[in-house]
Design an enzyme around this catalytic site. Structure first.
Site, PDB file in Angstrom:
ATOM      1  N   CYS A  50      82.500 116.826 -25.154  1.00  0.00           N
ATOM      2  CA  CYS A  50      82.578 118.233 -24.757  1.00  0.00           C
ATOM      3  C   CYS A  50      83.371 118.368 -23.462  1.00  0.00           C
ATOM      4  O   CYS A  50      84.588 118.274 -23.499  1.00  0.00           O
ATOM      5  CB  CYS A  50      81.177 118.827 -24.664  1.00  0.00           C
ATOM      6  SG  CYS A  50      81.200 120.603 -24.921  1.00  0.00           S
ATOM      7  N   HIS A  62      79.153 117.652 -29.737  1.00  0.00           N
ATOM      8  CA  HIS A  62      78.153 116.735 -29.158  1.00  0.00           C
ATOM      9  C   HIS A  62      77.570 115.836 -30.257  1.00  0.00           C
ATOM     10  O   HIS A  62      76.517 116.145 -30.811  1.00  0.00           O
ATOM     11  CB  HIS A  62      77.002 117.533 -28.534  1.00  0.00           C
ATOM     12  CG  HIS A  62      77.370 118.261 -27.289  1.00  0.00           C
ATOM     13  ND1 HIS A  62      77.203 117.706 -26.041  1.00  0.00           N
ATOM     14  CD2 HIS A  62      77.893 119.492 -27.095  1.00  0.00           C
ATOM     15  CE1 HIS A  62      77.615 118.580 -25.125  1.00  0.00           C
ATOM     16  NE2 HIS A  62      78.035 119.667 -25.735  1.00  0.00           N
ATOM     17  N   GLU A  65      75.946 113.289 -30.014  1.00  0.00           N
ATOM     18  CA  GLU A  65      74.670 112.660 -29.623  1.00  0.00           C
ATOM     19  C   GLU A  65      73.469 113.345 -30.274  1.00  0.00           C
ATOM     20  O   GLU A  65      72.390 112.778 -30.329  1.00  0.00           O
ATOM     21  CB  GLU A  65      74.506 112.654 -28.098  1.00  0.00           C
ATOM     22  CG  GLU A  65      74.267 113.997 -27.420  1.00  0.00           C
ATOM     23  CD  GLU A  65      75.558 114.705 -26.996  1.00  0.00           C
ATOM     24  OE1 GLU A  65      76.599 114.479 -27.664  1.00  0.00           O
ATOM     25  OE2 GLU A  65      75.513 115.493 -26.036  1.00  0.00           O
TER      26      GLU A  65
END
Ligand code: GLN
Length: 536
Positions: free
Chosen positions: A385, A510, A512
């Site tokens: 990001c 993102h 993650e």
């Protein structure tokens, strides 16, 4: 006959920070391994509407779901352990509850009646608690109540979970109370009194726990278990110890060695196959016995609180597991990096460098120096990001020579706004709303990104306001920056790569949020692999 959903409620006692979220996630995993469909949800007693605007240094990361909800970080644990995608209804705060009630009051929804905590607020909590049942039709809904028993603000939530058994049937409810059992070193003694007091407090609020989960550093002996069972009105098989584990991923295995799965199923009258955690246990084994390690520098502005990057850290660990490597994280405050020299000195021992998400101006120049250091020295770099936007800014400044290139988030006057708001965002509050939740990304041929994902259509979650500015796209591409992924619907750049570096990839999304311990996010897996190669 319609399916009967079962409900588990997890409360915490004595002190905060006992790992209720991990316990709830572990129970989710255990029940899922028994063939049940499980949904976890969290009810937080604070008055913020959601954690979206809370300071990451105070509250930790904001976890984002597929449907774009900004939620408490415990939802990340739930998703990682149960591999189930959650949604907005999986996280409710007191603020959201009160807002709904007050809006209803303003609209005349209470017909002039007095609006009270009981029954109006509790009614709204109950409605939201049961929402997941309708939406997901899961076999089991696990509800964690944030805070500690005795907190003033959690009272309406406790009252709601007391009342819920009259709604769904007592036989369908299982109350689990997690407490601290301290060990006094000097006296060489395990202390049960705090747990007794906490259970008493819960009982005064009308709730008899079915299962006691005891957080402790030492093994709890049989006599102590029997004593607690007797004094707290709990079956002896339902006194479960939750000793400090080697890692969070070992917690489900530990709890299962205490037969928590059997205990919960017995309380709820569920007949299932036995718990099956052999794959999970294999993964934990790899995690605990790595072949070697890599050192990753995490450069960010919220490093004072590691929880601000919780999912990123977990995903790096997942990438490590996929490569049978331990990941050592070097936490670097980007404000410390003030010029090329300090950046090089601070970063030179890292095998790979990650720059995760962030907002605002503070610490930005240090991140740009980090990207420059990586690009010039062939050190693997993974930008998430903001970290992706940093690649673009650095490339524009140092390769194209546009010294003032910037994101308009930090510099509104720049002649080279390589990162900017999109035209359709202008004029909205704060310059446009966030792009939140999952979006499609079409991956280009011949890229590191395609190598990682192995598929040309990728869905990842977003949480940002600014975008790669397409007005500068051809200049950047002509200078060698690779656009590796684009959102087909709005032609937004999602991934950039620097091809002169062995692995320099930045994603506007993102990844993650979707990485799992036994299914690492592909970019994390490849980043760790490249970092290890760099180490060698
Ligand atoms: N601040 C940047 C934006 O809003 C990046 C956000 C992030 O890293 N999550 O676009």
């Amino acid at each position: 006959m319609a399916k009967q959903t079962k409900y588990i409620f997890i409360t915490g006692g004595v002190v905060s920070g006992l790992g209720k979220g991990i316990a709830a996630a572990s129970i989710g995993l255990i029940l899922k391994s028994r063939g049940l469909s499980v949904v976890n949800q969290k009810f937080d007693p604070y008055l913020n509407i959601d954690p979206g605007t809370m300071n990451p240094i105070q509250h930790g990361e904001v976890f984002v779901t597929d449907d774009g909800a900004e939620t408490d970080l415990d939802l990340g644990h739930y998703e990682r352990f149960t591999d189930t995608s959650l949604s907005q209804s999986s996280n409710t705060t007191a603020g959201r509850v009160y807002m709904t009630v007050l809006q209803r009051e303003r609209e005349g929804g209470y017909n002039g009646g007095t609006v009270q905590v009981i029954p109006n607020v509790t009614e709204e909590i109950l409605r939201r608690m049961l929402l997941s049942t309708e939406e997901t039709n899961a076999d089991v809904i696990i509800t964690e109540i944030g805070g500690t028993i005795g907190d003033i603000e959690s009272l309406p939530f406790i009252e709601a979970i007391r009342q819920i058994k009259y709604r769904v049937g007592e036989e369908n409810c299982c109350y689990i109370h997690l407490t601290l059992v301290p060990y006094l070193n000097k006296a060489k003694d395990i202390k049960t009194k705090p747990t007794q007091h906490s259970v008493k407090e819960l009982q005064e609020l009308g709730i008899q726990p079915n299962i006691l989960m005891l957080r402790c550093d030492e093994t709890i002996d049989n006599a102590t278990r029997e004593k607690l069972a007797l004094l707290c009105n709990v079956d002896k098989d339902c006194v479960i110890q939750n000793t400090t584990a080697r890692s969070i991923y070992a917690v489900p295995l530990q709890l299962e060695s205490e037969h928590i799965g059997d205990a919960v199923c017995k309380v709820l009258g569920l007949e299932t196959p036995p718990t099956a955690l052999s794959e999970w246990s294999k993964m934990v084994d790899v995690f605990h016995n790595p072949k070697d390690k890599v050192k990753i520098a995490l450069v960010g502005k919220y490093v004072a609180l590691h929880d601000a990057y919780l999912s990123v850290v977990e995903s790096l660990i997942h990438g490590g597991i996929a490569n049978e490597l331990a990941v050592e994280i070097d936490w670097v405050d980007s404000e410390e990096l003030t010029d090329d020299e300090t950046a090089r000195n601070r970063l030179k021992d890292a095998d790979g460098i990650i720059v995760p998400g962030g907002f605002g101006t503070r610490g930005i120049e240090g991140m740009i120096l980090t990207a420059k250091y990586c690009r010039e020295n062939n050190v693997p770099y993974f930008g998430i990001c903001l970290g992706m936007q940093i690649i673009v800014i650095e490339y524009a400044r140092d390769v194209l020579g546009w010294k003032d290139a910037h994101s308009t988030e930090m510099d509104k006057e720049t002649k080279h706004p390589v990162i900017d708001l999109m035209p359709d965002q202008n004029g909205k509050i704060l310059g446009g709303t966030l792009r939140l939740g999952k979006f499609e990304c079409a991956v280009k041929d011949g890229t590191k990104t395609l190598e990682a994902y192995g598929t040309k259509t990728v869905w990842e979650r977003h949480r940002h306001r600014y975008e790669f500015n397409n007005a500068f796209r051809s200049d950047l591409e002509n200078a060698g920056l690779v656009i590796a992924g684009v959102n087909p619907e709005r032609n937004l750049v999602e991934v950039v790569e620097v091809p002169t570096n062995p692995w320099m990839v930045g994603g506007q999304f993102h990844p993650e949020f979707k990485s799992r311990p036994n299914k690492a996010g592909p970019l994390f897996r490849e980043f760790i692999k490249a970092s290890y190669k760099n180490k060698k």
